[in-house]
Scaffold this active site. Structure first.
Site, PDB file in Angstrom:
ATOM      1  CB  SER A  30      -0.945  -0.009   1.202  1.00  0.00           C
ATOM      2  OG  SER A  30      -0.220  -0.197   2.393  1.00  0.00           O
ATOM      3  CB  THR A  31       4.082   2.241   1.590  1.00  0.00           C
ATOM      4  OG1 THR A  31       3.570   1.716   2.815  1.00  0.00           O
ATOM      5  CG2 THR A  31       4.780   3.566   1.853  1.00  0.00           C
ATOM      6  N   GLY A  82       8.449  -0.835   0.283  1.00  0.00           N
ATOM      7  CA  GLY A  82       8.060  -0.705   1.686  1.00  0.00           C
ATOM      8  C   GLY A  82       8.645  -1.823   2.519  1.00  0.00           C
ATOM      9  CD  GLU A 103       8.271  -7.261  -1.669  1.00  0.00           C
ATOM     10  OE1 GLU A 103       7.270  -6.547  -1.763  1.00  0.00           O
ATOM     11  OE2 GLU A 103       8.589  -7.831  -0.623  1.00  0.00           O
ATOM     12  CE  LYS A 121       4.008  -0.979   7.909  1.00  0.00           C
ATOM     13  NZ  LYS A 121       4.324  -0.911   6.487  1.00  0.00           N
TER      14      LYS A 121
END
Ligand code: 5RP
EC number: 5.3.1.6
Length: 218
Positions: A30-31, A82, A103, A121
């Site tokens: 989402s970031t 993220g 990733e 986070k």
């Protein structure tokens, strides 16, 4: 500010790192979705992106940014992604969105990894967020037993098949005091495709969004 507003703010800060970049790596979540949306304004200068998931690829294509094959793109200047947790050494837990394998590949292929997170986070010790481990389906129970031997409590993420056709075990109750050692030990279990400790190749820059501004860890 809401957590989503903080994500937007930190995504905006990441634009400074891609202004002169023509081909970049793009993560998942989402970031990063905020970051992709903001890339629309830089579209003219960006030739293409290597994406870490089908979800991000779709989003990039929607705003007209070509998605490139990493084999053809070679080494990337910058990768923006993220994280689920990050510590002061810029080591991370990733994979909450099940995209950890791609990733880790794109991170490894990049000269600079810019990690973008909201302040929730940032942690002293990694491990409160259950550690995602991508596993070949036939090895699920075997790998789960080995993860128990390492002190964790693995839980099969049901109804989740990764972009690579594998399954995810989320490992609870780990206090990761030596992330490099744990990353290596889990990598060594046959059947493990990838684990969500990103310590052997940590981030180079971490941008942390908070209501009073964006802090940079270098
Ligand atoms: C996906 C990831 C994401 O980077 C991580 O889960 C953070 O996601 P979000 O920005 O939605 O909080 O590792 O596999």
């Amino acid at each position: 500010m809401t957590q989503d507003e903080l994500k937007r703010k930190v995504a905006e800060a990441a634009l400074d790192y891609v202004k002169d970049v023509t081909i970049l790596g793009v993560g998942t979540g989402s970031t990063v979705n905020h970051f992709i949306d903001l890339l629309a304004d830089l579209k003219g200068s960006i030739e293409g992106a290597v994406s870490s998931s089908q979800a991000s690829s779709e989003r990039l294509k929607k705003i007209g940014i070509p998605v490139l094959d990493l084999n053809a793109a070679g080494t990337l200047d910058v990768y923006v992604d993220g994280a689920d947790e990050v510590n002061a050494a810029k080591q991370m837990i990733k994979g909450g969105g099940a995209a950890l394998t791609r990733e880790k590949i794109v991170a490894e292929a990049s000269r600079k990894f810019v990690c973008i997170v909201d302040e929730t986070k940032y942690v002293d010790v990694l491990g409160k967020f259950p550690l995602p481990v991508e596993v070949i389906p036939m090895a699920r129970s075997l790998v789960a037993r080995r993860l128990v031997e390492l002190g964790g409590t693995p839980v099969w993420r049901e109804n989740c098949i990764t972009d690579n056709g594998n399954v995810i075990l989320d490992v609870h109750n780990l206090s990761i005091t030596d992330p490099v050692e744990l990353e290596r030990r889990i990598n060594d279990i046959p059947g493990v495709v990838c684990n969500g400790v990103f310590a052997l190749r940590p981030a180079d820059v971490v941008l942390i969004g908070s209501p009073i501004g964006v802090r940079t860890l270098l």
